[in-house]
Design an enzyme around this catalytic site. Structure first.
Site, PDB file in Angstrom:
ATOM      1  N   SER A 277      -9.836   3.902   0.540  1.00 15.00           N
ATOM      2  CA  SER A 277     -10.801   4.984   0.301  1.00 15.00           C
ATOM      3  C   SER A 277     -10.206   6.355   0.625  1.00 15.00           C
ATOM      4  O   SER A 277     -10.728   7.370   0.153  1.00 15.00           O
ATOM      5  CB  SER A 277     -12.104   4.745   1.070  1.00 15.00           C
ATOM      6  OG  SER A 277     -11.907   4.652   2.464  1.00 15.00           O
TER       7      SER A 277
ATOM      8  N   GLY B 279      -9.402   9.891   2.027  1.00 11.70           N
ATOM      9  CA  GLY B 279     -10.299  10.859   2.666  1.00 11.70           C
ATOM     10  C   GLY B 279     -11.637  11.025   1.952  1.00 11.70           C
ATOM     11  O   GLY B 279     -12.352  12.000   2.186  1.00 11.70           O
TER      12      GLY B 279
ATOM     13  N   GLU C 208       0.833  -1.208   0.000  1.00 12.97           N
ATOM     14  CA  GLU C 208       0.000   0.000   0.000  1.00 12.97           C
ATOM     15  C   GLU C 208       0.868   1.258   0.000  1.00 12.97           C
ATOM     16  O   GLU C 208       1.271   1.735   1.060  1.00 12.97           O
ATOM     17  CB  GLU C 208      -0.930   0.002   1.224  1.00 12.97           C
ATOM     18  CG  GLU C 208      -1.847   1.216   1.257  1.00 12.97           C
ATOM     19  CD  GLU C 208      -2.772   1.257   2.471  1.00 12.97           C
ATOM     20  OE1 GLU C 208      -2.551   0.513   3.435  1.00 12.97           O
ATOM     21  OE2 GLU C 208      -3.723   2.062   2.442  1.00 12.97           O
TER      22      GLU C 208
ATOM     23  N   LYS D 231      -2.442  -2.067  -3.256  1.00 12.34           N
ATOM     24  CA  LYS D 231      -3.500  -1.256  -2.637  1.00 12.34           C
ATOM     25  C   LYS D 231      -3.141   0.213  -2.808  1.00 12.34           C
ATOM     26  O   LYS D 231      -2.434   0.796  -1.969  1.00 12.34           O
ATOM     27  CB  LYS D 231      -3.643  -1.614  -1.154  1.00 12.34           C
ATOM     28  CG  LYS D 231      -4.631  -0.750  -0.398  1.00 12.34           C
ATOM     29  CD  LYS D 231      -5.065  -1.396   0.901  1.00 12.34           C
ATOM     30  CE  LYS D 231      -5.972  -0.465   1.691  1.00 12.34           C
ATOM     31  NZ  LYS D 231      -6.705  -1.144   2.751  1.00 12.34           N
TER      32      LYS D 231
ATOM     33  N   ARG E 168     -12.478   3.418   6.147  1.00 10.22           N
ATOM     34  CA  ARG E 168     -13.548   4.389   6.369  1.00 10.22           C
ATOM     35  C   ARG E 168     -14.685   4.232   5.380  1.00 10.22           C
ATOM     36  O   ARG E 168     -15.856   4.406   5.722  1.00 10.22           O
ATOM     37  CB  ARG E 168     -12.977   5.815   6.282  1.00 10.22           C
ATOM     38  CG  ARG E 168     -12.119   6.182   7.469  1.00 10.22           C
ATOM     39  CD  ARG E 168     -11.207   7.351   7.174  1.00 10.22           C
ATOM     40  NE  ARG E 168     -10.070   6.969   6.338  1.00 10.22           N
ATOM     41  CZ  ARG E 168      -9.100   7.794   5.945  1.00 10.22           C
ATOM     42  NH1 ARG E 168      -9.139   9.062   6.307  1.00 10.22           N
ATOM     43  NH2 ARG E 168      -8.102   7.362   5.213  1.00 10.22           N
TER      44      ARG E 168
END
Ligand code: 13P
Length: 338
Positions: free
Chosen positions: A260, A262, A177, A219, A292
């Site tokens: 996702s 912000g 990621e 990711k 989130r």
């Protein structure tokens, strides 16, 4: 699941119509999140919160794997079942975040380097015995005045490659990621340039470390506007994202599972849907690995109260079903419950 190869596990994580639930906030991060939602920060509340998602009836229809945190993977559901066993019993693959967070980068204090390589081999071995078959490591890249520096990108990507290699040696699928943050007021064009450069260096380093890309998931952030900048359409996000990946991501990568960042739950869902639609001919499967983006509504509904658990689970399943539709390019905003 020990007999499955890394490539098979990676493919299972991107099964059509499914994606990953990131439930791996560190003890500090989950505490902050709970307090913000008016819930007391305690280990028991962390457990109750995670149990809400893991026991939501039918979550396995939309969730292929769950990323846990060290505290979470050792926790036990109300009925006495350890969380990893509960998940694998549903056909959901248990995963674990293994980086130990970030520290200031030497010589460039506004930038961060992710830590956690020390002792990682031993930790991976233990996580495997606890049932984990995939892992996650997050590097953060910030766009701002004079940053990111080449040094920050290179050091973080080298670390990601070392982590990925160690995972594979331990029969664990690495999720890499490299997150280019939405923080700031940069444009989507700047996000495109930085994401492209970061991914190019990442795949150089993965190659040098001889990481098998068919047993790895990427990711990434979407190529997107910043939190303080002007928004652009989902179509523009999708076009820029696919253009960027087609230029630098090898086709052998098993799948692309977006964070996702912000974005709101609806934004992340809409943007994923458009990426899938525009990326129909791309070599990779695209899906979600949202934190989130899958949890926010459910947390607000739950508010730490036992009597709200069912309603919170409904909110989570609703969001997960919409994200599932988006991962197939079949999302329709009229399906959103007002
Ligand atoms: P968000 O979807 O909230 O960005 O979290 C995903 C994640 O795993 C961050 O490391």
């Amino acid at each position: 699941m020990s007999e499955l190869s890394l490539a098979v596990i990676a493919k299972l994580l991107v099964t059509p119509g499914k994606g990953i639930l990131a439930a791996d906030e560190s003890t500090t991060s989950i505490g902050k999140k709970l307090i913000k939602a008016g819930v007391q920060d305690s280990v028991e509340n962390h457990r109750l919160y995670r149990e809400l998602f893991f026991t939501a009836p039918g979550m396995e229809d939309y969730i292929s794997g769950v990323i846990m945190y060290d505290e979470t993977i050792r926790q036990i559901a109300d009925d006495g079942t350890p969380f990893p066993k509960l998940l694998s019993g549903l056909g959901v693959i248990p995963g674990i975040k293994v980086d130990l967070g970030v520290k200031e980068l030497d010589g460039s204090p506004q930038e961060k380097i992710t830590i956690g390589l020390e002792g990682l081999d031993e930790r991976l071995k233990e996580y495997y015995t606890l049932g984990s078959r995939f892992a996650k490591w997050r590097a953060v890249i910030t766009i701002g005045e004079g940053i990111p520096t080449d040094n920050c990108i290179r050091l973080n990507m080298q670390t990601l490659a070392k982590y990925a290699k160690l995972c594979q040696l331990n029969q664990i699928v690495p999720i890499v990621e490299p997150e280019v943050l939405m923080d700031g007021n940069h444009t989507i064009q700047q996000c495109y340039e930085v994401t492209k450069k970061t991914l190019a260096v990442l795949f150089e380093e993965l190659k040098l470390a001889e990481v098998d890309l068919s047993g790895l998931l990427l990711k990434p952030n979407m190529v997107i506007y910043s939190l303080e900048g002007d928004k652009v359409s989902s179509l523009a996000v999708a076009e820029q994202t696919i253009k960027c990946f087609e230029e630098v991501v090898p086709k052998e990568v098993a799948g692309i599972v977006f964070l996702s960042g912000g974005q709101s739950e609806v934004e992340a869902c809409q943007n994923l849907n458009e990426i899938v639609k525009q990326g129909k001919h791309a070599p990779w499967r695209f899906t979600y690995s949202f934190g989130r983006g899958l949890q926010n509504s459910a947390l607000a509904v739950w508010a730490g109260k036992a009597e709200n658990v069912e309603k919170a689970q409904e909110a989570f399943l609703n969001r997960a079903s919409l994200d599932s539709a988006a991962s197939l390019g079949e999302y329709d905003s009229s399906l959103e419950i007002a």
